[in-house]
Write a protein that holds these residues in place. Structure first.
Motif, short mmCIF file in Angstrom:
data_model
loop_
_atom_site.label_atom_id
_atom_site.label_comp_id
_atom_site.label_asym_id
_atom_site.label_seq_id
_atom_site.Cartn_x
_atom_site.Cartn_y
_atom_site.Cartn_z
N GLU A 101 0.72 -1.21 0.09
CA GLU A 101 0.10 0.07 -0.07
C GLU A 101 0.92 1.00 -0.10
O GLU A 101 1.97 1.12 0.70
N VAL A 102 0.43 2.41 -0.93
CA VAL A 102 1.02 3.62 -0.77
C VAL A 102 0.82 4.33 0.53
O VAL A 102 -0.36 4.86 0.45
N THR A 103 1.83 4.48 1.39
CA THR A 103 1.11 4.90 2.89
C THR A 103 1.63 6.58 2.93
O THR A 103 1.05 7.23 3.74
N ALA A 104 2.38 6.87 1.91
CA ALA A 104 2.58 8.50 1.91
C ALA A 104 1.99 8.94 0.58
O ALA A 104 2.62 8.45 -0.55
N GLY A 105 1.37 10.14 0.62
CA GLY A 105 1.21 10.60 -0.67
C GLY A 105 -0.30 10.04 -1.31
O GLY A 105 -1.08 9.35 -0.65
N LYS A 106 -0.52 10.18 -2.55
CA LYS A 106 -1.61 9.78 -3.30
C LYS A 106 -1.28 9.35 -4.60
O LYS A 106 -0.74 9.91 -5.27
N VAL A 107 -2.11 8.27 -5.23
CA VAL A 107 -2.19 7.70 -6.34
C VAL A 107 -3.42 8.00 -7.10
O VAL A 107 -4.63 7.69 -6.48
N PHE A 108 -3.37 8.59 -7.89
CA PHE A 108 -4.63 8.95 -9.00
C PHE A 108 -4.66 8.33 -10.18
O PHE A 108 -3.48 7.96 -10.93
#
Length: 174
Positions: free
Chosen positions: A93-100
């Motif tokens: 999981e990406v825990t820092a930032g955001k994936v669009f």
């Protein structure tokens, strides 16, 4: 002591930007490699293989690409993990930032046995600090129906990748 304080106060923003750039590269390289792995597995197996943010409890892909991504064979073509299908690869999981992801309804990238991704055209944008991301740290992967995944490029040399219309990438809307 004053000189040291001034030097430190100047170094902190620079190191923060460097960390942000490094994080962006690391996260997107991991996703890129997982997509390439998924395509290679589809070709090797001669059957459909999917990568998506998978809800492991239900076996259904979600649209939140910040969740853990999983690659799995889709032998029955339903786009979900079911029956004898097993997870081949997991990206944390990406825990820092955001994936669009665009289009926003894109829940999976599915490759057929020839390595094509029919019906899938879009992109995935990673912003290490959400909307406050340094523009140079924004990274975008572009999906094509022929199965290729490529990076958005900085065509004007200003250090910020552009979208397909030549506009600098931003994190306000992915």
């Amino acid at each position: 002591m004053v000189i040291l304080t001034v030097i430190i106060s100047m170094a902190i923003p620079a190191s923060s930007k460097l960390i942000e750039l490094s994080q962006a590269k690391s996260v997107t390289q991991q996703i890129y490699r997982a997509i390439q792995f998924t395509r290679a597995e589809a070709i090797k197996r001669g059957e459909s293989v999917v990568i998506c943010p998978l809800d492991i409890a239900t076996g259904v892909c979600s649209s939140d690409w910040s969740q853990a991504l999983m690659s799995f064979p889709d032998s029955d073509g339903d786009g979900a993990l079911s029956g004898p299908e097993k997870v081949l690869l997991t990206v944390p999981e990406v825990t820092a930032g955001k994936v669009f992801v665009r289009p926003g309804f894109l829940k999976r990238v599915q490759f057929n046995g020839l390595g094509y991704s029919p019906g899938v055209m879009g992109n995935l944008t990673y912003c290490p600090r959400g909307e406050s991301t340094t523009p140079a740290a924004i990274r975008r992967l572009i999906f094509t129906m022929n199965g290729r995944t490529r990076w958005a490029q900085d065509n004007d040399g200003n250090g910020v990748p552009e979208d397909s219309e030549g506009n600098p990438l931003n994190c306000s809307n992915g």
